[in-house]
Design an enzyme around this catalytic site. Structure first.
Site, mmCIF file in Angstrom:
data_model
loop_
_atom_site.group_PDB
_atom_site.id
_atom_site.type_symbol
_atom_site.label_atom_id
_atom_site.label_comp_id
_atom_site.label_asym_id
_atom_site.label_seq_id
_atom_site.Cartn_x
_atom_site.Cartn_y
_atom_site.Cartn_z
ATOM 1 N N LYS A 85 -98.414 38.313 65.611
ATOM 2 C CA LYS A 85 -97.212 39.085 65.921
ATOM 3 C C LYS A 85 -97.221 39.307 67.428
ATOM 4 O O LYS A 85 -98.291 39.233 68.057
ATOM 5 C CB LYS A 85 -97.283 40.456 65.216
ATOM 6 N N GLY A 185 -80.403 51.673 51.983
ATOM 7 C CA GLY A 185 -80.180 50.788 53.127
ATOM 8 C C GLY A 185 -79.396 49.560 52.738
ATOM 9 O O GLY A 185 -79.876 48.718 51.977
ATOM 10 N N GLY A 187 -78.237 47.121 54.822
ATOM 11 C CA GLY A 187 -78.206 46.268 56.013
ATOM 12 C C GLY A 187 -78.282 44.805 55.625
ATOM 13 O O GLY A 187 -77.818 44.397 54.553
ATOM 14 N N VAL A 189 -80.598 42.826 54.542
ATOM 15 C CA VAL A 189 -81.225 42.473 53.262
ATOM 16 C C VAL A 189 -80.621 43.282 52.110
ATOM 17 O O VAL A 189 -80.238 42.713 51.078
ATOM 18 C CB VAL A 189 -82.759 42.689 53.301
#
Ligand code: NAI
Length: 366
Positions: A85, A185, A187, A189
Site C-alpha cells: 500500500k 452508505g 456510495g 459500492v
C-alpha cells in the site's frame, strides 16, 4: 524522536514488512511512503491513500497497517500477488491533486520495477491513475489506458456473493427474495449492492449522510430510509456496512443475524469484536474476503486472465466465505478463520528452504 520511540526496523519487524520506501519530490512537494509487506505470492498490488495525516507517525502507521491487510486480502483471494500500500501525505485536505504530483508519484512507483503495482484508494481516483499511467506501467484502475477502471461494480458483486454464502450458512436457500438487508452508505459500492439485491427481491433499509442518495434509493428500490444513527441497529436479516470503518464493537446493539458489507474494518477490534459477534450468534463475513471483488478484477487483469476467469474468481467469493464460516465453527471467530485461510495460502507459497528444494537432477521431491 524520543529515545524510546521504535525505529523503522522495529516497525518493520512488528508486522513483518519487507520494504518501506520514503519518497520526496522537491519540485511538487510530494511526500509518499510505499510499504511492501509481503511478495511471497507475487508482486504486490495495493492502493494509494492520499490523506492529510496529522503527523509522519500517523502516515507510517496507516501504510504499515493497510499494506499488511493487503497481503491477507490477496492471499485469501487465491491471487498470485502480494500485499503493499502507499500513502501520499498532503499538508491539508483541500490540497487538490495535480497531474504533476501524480507523475512524480508514478516515477517513484516505476523505480520499483513492478514489485509494487499502485491502484486507487481514498483520495485517488481514476483520473489520478490515468495521469500516472503516462509515466509507469505499474498502475491499475485507470480508464483511458484500459487498466480496469472503477473496481466498485466488482466489489459490489463480490459482496452480494458473500451475502449469499452467509444466507446459506444460516439454513436459507441463498435467494434474496423476502430477505431484508440494511445498507449503511449508498456510495460507489453500497448503491450497486442495493441495485443487485433489490432486483433479486430483497427489501431494503438504507441510510446515508447524503440525503439525495437516500431519496434516490427510496424511489428506485422502494427502500425504507432510516437515519444514520438508526441503521446499525435496524431489524433485518443482513446488515451491510458500506460506508466507514469502526461502526461495530462488542457492545453495539444489533438486530440482525448476519453482518456482511463492503466497508474495510467495520469492527473496531476485529479479533475481540468478531469473537463477540460469534458468541452472540451473529454470522460475520470478514471484510477482507467479502470486499475483494475489485481486487480480484484488477489483479486478474494484471495477470492477463480472461474475463471468464476473472468472473469465476469473483463468483468464488461465495465459496471462500462459505469455507471460512465452516472453518470458524470450532474457532473463536470468523475473522481468525479468515486469517488462517489466508496464512495457509501464504505458507503454501513460501519459497522452499534449501533442505526442501528439489535436487538439481530432479531426483528429489517425493
Ligand atoms: P464511497 O465514498 O463511494 O461511499 C461511501 C458512502 O457512505 C457515501 O455515500 C457516504 O455519504 C456514506 N456515508 C459516510 N458516512 C456515513 C454514515 N455515517 N452513515 C451513512 N452513510 C455514510 O465509498 P465506496 O467506494 O462505496 O466504499 C465503501 C466502503 O467499502 C469503504 O469502507 C471502502 O473502504 C470499502 N471498499 C470499497 C471498495 C471499492 O471498490 N470501492 C473496495 C473494497 C472496500
Amino acid at each position: 524522536m524520543l529515545e524510546n520511540d521504535p525505529m523503522i526496523y522495529d516497525r518493520m519487524n512488528e508486522r513483518d514488512h519487507e520494504q518501506i520506501v520514503y519518497c520526496r519530490d522537491r519540485r511538487t512537494g510530494l511526500r509518499a511512503i510505499i510499504a511492501i509487506h509481503n511478495t511471497t505470492l507475487g508482486p504486490a498490488l495495493g492502493g494509494m491513500r492520499r490523506w492529510a495525516y496529522k503527523s509522519e507517525a500517523d502516515a507510517l502507521e496507516d501504510v504499515l497497517r493497510l499494506s499488511q491487510a493487503m497481503t491477507y486480502k490477496a492471499a485469501a483471494s487465491d491471487l498470485p500477488i502480494g500485499g503493499a500500500k502507499s500513502v501520499i501525505w498532503i499538508e491539508s485536505p483541500d490540497k487538490a491533486p495535480t497531474q504533476e504530483e501524480a507523475l512524480a508519484m508514478a516515477r517513484f512507483v516505476d523505480r520499483l520495477g513492478g514489485l509494487y503495482i499502485a491502484a486507487e484508494d481514498v483520495g485517488v481516483n481514476t483520473q489520478y491513475i490515468d495521469w500516472m499511467a503516462d509515466a509507469t506501467r505499474h498502475v491499475m484502475g485507470g480508464e483511458t489506458h484500459d487498466l480496469g477502471g472503477d473496481p466498485s461494480p466488482y466489489t459490489a458483486q463480490g459482496v452480494v456473493n458473500g451475502m449469499r454464502a452467509c444466507l446459506k450458512h444460516t439454513g436459507a436457500d441463498g435467494s434474496f427474495d423476502g430477505v431484508t438487508v440494511a445498507i449503511q452508505g449508498l456510495g460507489a459500492v453500497g448503491w450497486k449492492v442495493a441495485k443487485i439485491i433489490a432486483k433479486e427481491g430483497a427489501s431494503l433499509i438504507v441510510s446515508d449522510i447524503n440525503q439525495e442518495r437516500v431519496d434516490k434509493a427510496v424511489d428506485a428500490f422502494g427502500a425504507t430510509a432510516v437515519s444514520p444513527t438508526e441503521i446499525i441497529s435496524a431489524t433485518c436479516d443482513i446488515l451491510a456496512p458500506c460506508a466507514l470503518g469502526g461502526v461495530i464493537n462488542a457492545q453495539t446493539t444489533l438486530n440482525t443475524g448476519i453482518v456482511a458489507g463492503a466497508a474495510n474494518n467495520p469492527l473496531q477490534d476485529p479479533f475481540e469484536d468478531a469473537a463477540a459477534l460469534k458468541a452472540r450468534g451473529v454470522v460475520y463475513a470478514p471484510d477482507f474476503v467479502i470486499n475483494a471483488g475489485g481486487l480480484r478484477r484488477l489483479a486478474g487483469l494484471w495477470c492477463g486472465w480472461s474475463e471468464a476467469k476473472i468472473d469465476a474468481s469473483i463468483a468464488d467469493i461465495e465459496h471462500a466465505i462459505a469455507q471460512i464460516l465452516r472453518d470458524a465453527e470450532p474457532m473463536r471467530s470468523t475473522h481468525e478463520a479468515a486469517i488462517a485461510y489466508a496464512q495457509k495460502r501464504l505458507d503454501a507459497g513460501r519459497p522452499l528452504s534449501p533442505e526442501q528444494a528439489p535436487a538439481k537432477d530432479g531426483a528429489a521431491g517425493a
